[in-house]
Design a protein around this motif. Sequence first.
Motif, short mmCIF file in Angstrom:
data_model
loop_
_atom_site.label_atom_id
_atom_site.label_comp_id
_atom_site.label_asym_id
_atom_site.label_seq_id
_atom_site.Cartn_x
_atom_site.Cartn_y
_atom_site.Cartn_z
N UNK A 60 0.83 -1.19 0.00
CA UNK A 60 0.00 0.00 0.00
C UNK A 60 0.86 1.24 0.00
N UNK A 61 0.38 2.28 -0.66
CA UNK A 61 1.09 3.56 -0.70
C UNK A 61 0.08 4.65 -0.38
N UNK A 62 0.48 5.55 0.50
CA UNK A 62 -0.34 6.72 0.83
C UNK A 62 0.47 7.95 0.47
N UNK A 63 -0.16 8.86 -0.28
CA UNK A 63 0.51 10.09 -0.67
C UNK A 63 0.83 10.90 0.57
N UNK A 64 1.98 11.51 0.59
CA UNK A 64 2.34 12.33 1.75
C UNK A 64 1.49 13.58 1.75
N UNK A 65 1.18 14.05 2.93
CA UNK A 65 0.39 15.27 3.08
C UNK A 65 1.34 16.46 3.11
N UNK A 66 0.97 17.49 2.40
CA UNK A 66 1.75 18.71 2.39
C UNK A 66 1.01 19.72 3.26
#
Length: 100
Positions: free
Chosen positions: A93-99
Motif C-alpha cells: 500500500x502507498x499513501x501520498x504524503x500530506x503537504x
Amino acid sequence: MPLLTGALFGSGRREFAAEVSWDLPSLAPGATALLDVTVTGARAGDLATASLVSSTRFIELDVAVWSNNTVRVMARNISTATFDLAAAAPSVGVVKRRVP
C-alpha cells in the motif's frame, strides 16, 4: 502556497495498492530477498507499507517507494533458523504524503 501543483494536486486520490505473487527463496538467518512491485501513482516521499501472509513471524518486511510507480519490498529472516516459505501474495500500500 502549496508545494504540489498540477493535475495530481487536489485530485482526491491518496491511496494506492497492489498485490502480487511471490515465491520467496529459502532464507538463511539474516538473509534477505528483494521484490519490486508496480504501484501506479507511487512517488518518492510517499509512505509505503507491506504485509505478507505467512506461517512465521520471523520474516521482517522493509518497504519503500523505490522510484516512480515502483515499491521495493525486502524480506529479511530475523531468526536463527532457515525458512523456505510457500508462495504468498504480499499486499503493498502507498499513501501520498500530506503537504502542510
